[in-house]
Scaffold this active site. Structure first.
Site, PDB file in Angstrom:
ATOM      1  N   ARG A  52       0.914  -1.199   0.002  1.00 27.45           N
ATOM      2  CA  ARG A  52      -0.058   0.150  -0.144  1.00 27.45           C
ATOM      3  C   ARG A  52       0.925   1.152   0.003  1.00 27.45           C
ATOM      4  O   ARG A  52       2.091   1.093   0.023  1.00 27.45           O
ATOM      5  CB  ARG A  52      -1.109   0.154   1.166  1.00 27.45           C
ATOM      6  CG  ARG A  52      -0.713  -0.648   2.435  1.00 27.45           C
ATOM      7  CD  ARG A  52       0.483  -0.084   3.321  1.00 27.45           C
ATOM      8  NE  ARG A  52       0.183   1.416   3.299  1.00 27.45           N
ATOM      9  CZ  ARG A  52       1.272   2.087   3.547  1.00 27.45           C
ATOM     10  NH1 ARG A  52       2.339   1.792   4.018  1.00 27.45           N
ATOM     11  NH2 ARG A  52       0.797   3.465   3.724  1.00 27.45           N
ATOM     12  N   GLY A  53       0.365   2.404  -0.185  1.00 23.28           N
ATOM     13  CA  GLY A  53       1.103   3.579  -0.350  1.00 23.28           C
ATOM     14  C   GLY A  53       1.172   3.854  -1.884  1.00 23.28           C
ATOM     15  O   GLY A  53       1.564   3.060  -2.630  1.00 23.28           O
ATOM     16  N   GLN A 197      -1.897   2.145  10.075  1.00 20.51           N
ATOM     17  CA  GLN A 197      -0.720   2.270   9.253  1.00 20.51           C
ATOM     18  C   GLN A 197       0.354   3.189  10.104  1.00 20.51           C
ATOM     19  O   GLN A 197       1.658   3.079  10.084  1.00 20.51           O
ATOM     20  CB  GLN A 197      -0.658   3.109   8.125  1.00 20.51           C
ATOM     21  CG  GLN A 197      -1.494   2.533   6.870  1.00 20.51           C
ATOM     22  CD  GLN A 197      -2.915   2.392   6.841  1.00 20.51           C
ATOM     23  OE1 GLN A 197      -3.444   2.874   7.858  1.00 20.51           O
ATOM     24  NE2 GLN A 197      -3.547   2.256   5.498  1.00 20.51           N
ATOM     25  N   ASP A 238      -2.217  10.821  -2.131  1.00 18.71           N
ATOM     26  CA  ASP A 238      -2.443   9.882  -3.105  1.00 18.71           C
ATOM     27  C   ASP A 238      -2.945  10.416  -4.667  1.00 18.71           C
ATOM     28  O   ASP A 238      -2.629   9.951  -5.574  1.00 18.71           O
ATOM     29  CB  ASP A 238      -3.800   8.920  -2.729  1.00 18.71           C
ATOM     30  CG  ASP A 238      -3.232   8.027  -1.656  1.00 18.71           C
ATOM     31  OD1 ASP A 238      -3.055   8.315  -0.548  1.00 18.71           O
ATOM     32  OD2 ASP A 238      -2.872   6.853  -1.994  1.00 18.71           O
ATOM     33  N   ASN A 248      -5.668  12.163   0.465  1.00 20.41           N
ATOM     34  CA  ASN A 248      -4.578  11.438   1.041  1.00 20.41           C
ATOM     35  C   ASN A 248      -5.499  10.660   2.308  1.00 20.41           C
ATOM     36  O   ASN A 248      -6.826  10.915   2.352  1.00 20.41           O
ATOM     37  CB  ASN A 248      -3.625  12.375   2.019  1.00 20.41           C
ATOM     38  CG  ASN A 248      -2.656  11.661   2.666  1.00 20.41           C
ATOM     39  OD1 ASN A 248      -2.045  10.939   1.979  1.00 20.41           O
ATOM     40  ND2 ASN A 248      -2.063  11.730   3.671  1.00 20.41           N
TER      41      ASN A 248
HETATM   42  O1  MRU Z   1      -4.528   3.123   2.201  1.00 21.70           O
HETATM   43  P1  MRU Z   1      -3.033   3.419   2.092  1.00 21.70           P
HETATM   44  O2  MRU Z   1      -2.427   2.756   3.198  1.00 21.70           O
HETATM   45  O3  MRU Z   1      -2.490   2.898   0.746  1.00 21.70           O
HETATM   46  O4  MRU Z   1      -3.006   4.798   2.043  1.00 21.70           O
HETATM   47  C1  MRU Z   1      -1.764   5.453   1.980  1.00 21.70           C
HETATM   48  C2  MRU Z   1      -1.594   7.002   1.847  1.00 21.70           C
HETATM   49  O5  MRU Z   1      -2.591   7.689   2.164  1.00 21.70           O
HETATM   50  C3  MRU Z   1      -0.207   7.619   2.243  1.00 21.70           C
HETATM   51  O6  MRU Z   1      -0.551   8.921   2.876  1.00 21.70           O
HETATM   52  C4  MRU Z   1      -0.217   8.012   0.584  1.00 21.70           C
HETATM   53  O7  MRU Z   1      -0.436   6.886  -0.255  1.00 21.70           O
HETATM   54  C5  MRU Z   1       1.219   8.450   0.443  1.00 21.70           C
HETATM   55  S1  MRU Z   1       2.240   7.110   0.447  1.00 21.70           S
HETATM   56  C6  MRU Z   1       4.005   7.946   0.348  1.00 21.70           C
END
Ligand code: MRU
Length: 346
Positions: A52-53, A197, A238, A248
């Site tokens: 994820r991320g 997270q 995101d 985000n």
């Molecule tokens: O649901 P996730 O864990 O994929 O969400 C991740 C985020 O919201 C992060 O802040 C974003 O992707 C930036 S990661 C460098």
């Protein structure tokens, strides 16, 4: 040795013929990599949050396309290209909000379309370059963001934006790493419900580098700001619209509202691969809704249909609440006034 070199746990490892994905759902208790040899598996790993991320999702998908070519390419069966294209469509359905996914798939699609014959070397090289460029971008953002933090005493971050969420080093967490190398800095991380997270990944990742951090309940953020302990909230993204509105992790918007109330500054850190030049504002961003059971204690779904859950996993912070957007190409201060420079929109 830099902190980036010291950190050995990476989200993704390309072996040359397979993609190893760290199952982040099991962190911090268990470090286990699953090995994938087809795009279907990679799409499933993204959808189920093993990886994820935003940047890491894009990189994983790019390797997924390379794996698809390894699986389907044949000098004799002319239908291999259709099969790889179908896998690109499958990967595109894995998660909707992070634009890095679609950016990476577009790159891979154009390499595929430009290739008349054996595509294996060029697709693998493209995925590898997406990965390597992301790491370089993170280091560049780290320095630019750290310049804004000179004299800051404390920061609060949200979700996980570090090595685990990127090719390596991190976006918001990369800035925090770089700033910590330069000056003393109190680092707070919100736990980031419902997937935790912050609690499971961010403070653990920092501890792997020997960097101290303090976890807070998401609901403690206002009180932390009121205490005067932090000068900046620093988050990733995101998807960022042309006007600077930023999607985000859910809870980012709340933090931005609270920051305004308390005179705390708000920094968004993201590579230009997170910019979406096709949309004018955050109103056009598709916000992912995940299954209510990720939020609902199991008892409810087993015992009654009267209780449900609303589970958007991202929100949009308007540019008016953001003080700085940091990319590898430079910094936009006061994005509500300036928007994103058109030269950065690819
Ligand atoms: O649901 P996730 O864990 O994929 O969400 C991740 C985020 O919201 C992060 O802040 C974003 O992707 C930036 S990661 C460098």
């Amino acid at each position: 040795m830099t902190t980036a070199q010291k950190l050995t746990v990476q989200a993704l490892q390309w072996t040359g013929t397979a993609l190893k994905i760290l199952d982040q759902r099991q962190l911090p208790a268990t470090i286990i990599y699953d090995e994938y040899t087809d795009a279907k598996g990679v799409a499933e790993a993204i959808a189920t949050m093993r990886v994820r991320g935003a940047p890491a999702i894009g990189i994983a998908a790019a390797y997924g396309v390379a794996l698809s070519a390894y699986q389907h390419y044949s000098g004799t069966d002319g239908r291999w290209r259709e099969k790889v294209t179908a896998d690109i469509e499958l990967l595109a359905k894995s998660r909707p909000t992070a634009v890095n996914l679609f950016w990476a798939l577009d790159k891979m699609r154009s390499v595929l379309n430009a290739q008349q014959d054996n595509p294996l070397a060029s697709l693998t090289a493209c995925a590898g370059k997406i990965h390597a460029d992301d790491i370089a971008d993170n280091h560049a953002m780290g320095e630019l963001g750290a310049d804004l933090l000179i004299g800051a005493k404390g920061v609060l971050t949200h979700c996980n934006t570090g090595t685990l969420a990127t090719g390596g080093y991190g976006t918001a967490l990369g800035v925090i790493r770089s700033a910590y190398q330069r000056q003393p800095l109190a680092i707070y991380a919100g736990e980031t419900r419902p997937w935790l997270q912050g609690a499971r990944l961010t403070v653990w990742e920092l501890s792997q580098d020997g960097i101290p951090a303090t976890l807070i309940a998401d609901s403690a953020a206002a009180w932390l700001m009121q205490s005067g302990a932090i000068d900046w909230v620093i988050v990733g993204a995101d998807r960022i619209a042309r006007n600077g509105d930023t999607a985000n992790k859910i809870g980012t918007y709340s933090l931005a509202v609270l920051a305004k109330q308390h005179g705390v500054k708000m920094m968004v850190v993201a590579p230009t691969t997170t910019l979406d030049g096709s949309i004018a504002s955050g109103k056009e961003i598709h916000i992912e809704q995940r299954h209510p059971n990720e939020l609902l204690p199991a008892w409810y779904s087993e015992q009654t249909s009267l209780v449900s859950a609303w589970n958007p996993v991202f929100d949009v912070t308007p540019a008016t609440l953001i003080d700085a957007i940091v990319t590898e190409r430079g910094v936009v201060l006061n994005p509500a006034e300036h928007g994103i420079p058109s030269a950065w929109l690819v």
